[in-house]
Design a protein around this motif. Structure first.
Motif, mmCIF file in Angstrom:
data_model
loop_
_atom_site.group_PDB
_atom_site.id
_atom_site.type_symbol
_atom_site.label_atom_id
_atom_site.label_comp_id
_atom_site.label_asym_id
_atom_site.label_seq_id
_atom_site.Cartn_x
_atom_site.Cartn_y
_atom_site.Cartn_z
ATOM 1 N N ALA A 1 0.816 -1.227 0.000
ATOM 2 C CA ALA A 1 0.000 0.000 0.000
ATOM 3 C C ALA A 1 0.842 1.266 0.000
ATOM 4 O O ALA A 1 0.345 2.342 -0.332
ATOM 5 N N GLY A 2 2.109 1.160 0.397
ATOM 6 C CA GLY A 2 2.970 2.342 0.423
ATOM 7 C C GLY A 2 3.072 3.005 1.774
ATOM 8 O O GLY A 2 3.303 4.211 1.880
ATOM 9 N N LYS A 3 2.936 2.216 2.835
ATOM 10 C CA LYS A 3 2.970 2.792 4.178
ATOM 11 C C LYS A 3 4.329 3.396 4.526
ATOM 12 O O LYS A 3 4.389 4.421 5.214
ATOM 13 N N SER A 4 5.399 2.779 4.083
ATOM 14 C CA SER A 4 6.735 3.308 4.393
ATOM 15 C C SER A 4 6.938 4.684 3.768
ATOM 16 O O SER A 4 7.482 5.601 4.394
ATOM 17 N N THR A 5 6.494 4.841 2.529
ATOM 18 C CA THR A 5 6.591 6.139 1.868
ATOM 19 C C THR A 5 5.706 7.157 2.567
ATOM 20 O O THR A 5 6.103 8.314 2.790
ATOM 21 N N VAL B 1 4.533 10.298 17.680
ATOM 22 C CA VAL B 1 4.793 8.889 17.380
ATOM 23 C C VAL B 1 4.015 8.511 16.132
ATOM 24 O O VAL B 1 2.796 8.692 16.064
ATOM 25 N N VAL B 2 4.729 7.976 15.139
ATOM 26 C CA VAL B 2 4.115 7.517 13.898
ATOM 27 C C VAL B 2 4.432 6.033 13.765
ATOM 28 O O VAL B 2 5.604 5.644 13.728
ATOM 29 N N CYS B 3 3.383 5.211 13.715
ATOM 30 C CA CYS B 3 3.582 3.767 13.743
ATOM 31 C C CYS B 3 2.995 3.099 12.503
ATOM 32 O O CYS B 3 1.833 3.334 12.138
ATOM 33 N N ASP B 4 3.809 2.286 11.852
ATOM 34 C CA ASP B 4 3.382 1.457 10.729
ATOM 35 C C ASP B 4 2.670 0.233 11.302
ATOM 36 O O ASP B 4 3.301 -0.689 11.783
ATOM 37 N N ASP C 1 -6.419 7.239 -0.987
ATOM 38 C CA ASP C 1 -6.380 6.424 -2.205
ATOM 39 C C ASP C 1 -4.930 6.263 -2.642
ATOM 40 O O ASP C 1 -4.345 7.165 -3.245
ATOM 41 N N ALA C 2 -4.357 5.110 -2.339
ATOM 42 C CA ALA C 2 -2.933 4.881 -2.620
ATOM 43 C C ALA C 2 -2.679 4.430 -4.049
ATOM 44 O O ALA C 2 -1.544 4.106 -4.396
ATOM 45 N N THR C 3 -3.724 4.434 -4.892
ATOM 46 C CA THR C 3 -3.510 4.142 -6.314
ATOM 47 C C THR C 3 -3.171 5.417 -7.085
ATOM 48 O O THR C 3 -2.746 5.346 -8.239
ATOM 49 N N ARG C 4 -3.341 6.574 -6.458
ATOM 50 C CA ARG C 4 -3.106 7.842 -7.140
ATOM 51 C C ARG C 4 -1.607 8.112 -7.272
ATOM 52 O O ARG C 4 -0.781 7.507 -6.575
ATOM 53 N N PRO C 5 -1.218 9.034 -8.153
ATOM 54 C CA PRO C 5 0.199 9.402 -8.267
ATOM 55 C C PRO C 5 0.745 9.849 -6.911
ATOM 56 O O PRO C 5 0.017 10.400 -6.074
ATOM 57 N N LEU C 6 2.031 9.637 -6.711
ATOM 58 C CA LEU C 6 2.647 9.875 -5.411
ATOM 59 C C LEU C 6 2.431 11.304 -4.914
ATOM 60 O O LEU C 6 2.187 11.528 -3.718
#
Length: 212
Positions: free
Chosen positions: A19-23, A97-100, A190-195
């Motif tokens: 899904a792109g969580k790291s980015t 705090v930001v958690c994956d 919406d993680a399908t969209r351009p970055l």
């Protein structure tokens, strides 16, 4: 500026594999740091040496099937250690705090995906982190096939990534149900969209909830 210690910030990122969580985490970190905040980025399962060991156990491909209840208890064992040793202290120091992943992943994967009781999950959450919950959750949503295609371009598949499409469809529906139940906290991206569009949406959500 409000005293950070008086307003602890805990943000989680959720979504399927690929899904792109790291980015997204990098975007969140940069947004807060540009405003002079100290940010701690961490992940689940994991975040401490012991919790990382449990992560390795959970993700390893093995001949012995892992019972869903075993998986659930190991997840919460890692989470309890992570909250006690990392998340609570960081919040007490006024850090963002930001958690994956966090307990919403457990609700989606072990609850919706494995069919375990949501009531049991909520009871374990009360034990592991009763007064430590995110005030904002960004759900990076992608169709199952696209997420798995992205994940397949990385390392060899772990035990979760080898699950069936039907399993991941249930997981995605689990996240969707959470977003419907808690719209004030759980925000779909919406993680399908351009970055660039994904980043803009994340920053808009942060501005709406944490802008001063």
């Amino acid at each position: 500026m409000t005293d950070p210690a008086a307003t602890p910030r805990f943000i989680t990122l959720e979504g399927l594999e690929g899904a792109g969580k790291s980015t997204a985490m990098a975007f969140v970190r940069e947004w807060f740091e540009s405003r002079g905040e100290t940010v701690l980025c961490t992940r689940e399962p994991g975040g401490t040496p012991l919790a990382e060991e449990l992560r390795a156990v959970l993700k390893a491909v093995r001949d012995e099937p892992v019972a869903p209840s075993t998986e659930l208890l190991l997840m919460f064992a890692a989470r309890a250690q992570h909250v006690e040793r990392v998340i609570r202290p960081a919040m007490a120091e006024g850090k963002v705090v930001v958690c994956d992943r966090f307990t919403d992943s457990t609700r989606a994967y072990q609850g919706a995906g494995r069919g375990l009781s949501m009531a049991t999950i909520d009871q374990l959450a009360e034990v592991a982190h009763a007064d430590c919950n995110p005030e904002l959750t960004l759900w990076l949503d992608v169709p199952v096939a696209l997420g798995l295609e992205r994940a397949a371009s990385r390392e060899s598949a772990d035990r979760f990534e080898q699950e069936t499409l039907a399993f991941f469809e249930r997981v995605r529906h689990g996240f969707e149900a959470l977003a419907t139940r808690e719209p004030a906290r759980f925000r779909r991206v919406d993680a399908t969209r351009p970055l660039a569009e994904v980043r803009a949406r994340i920053e808009a959500e942060l501005e709406a909830t944490h802008g001063r």
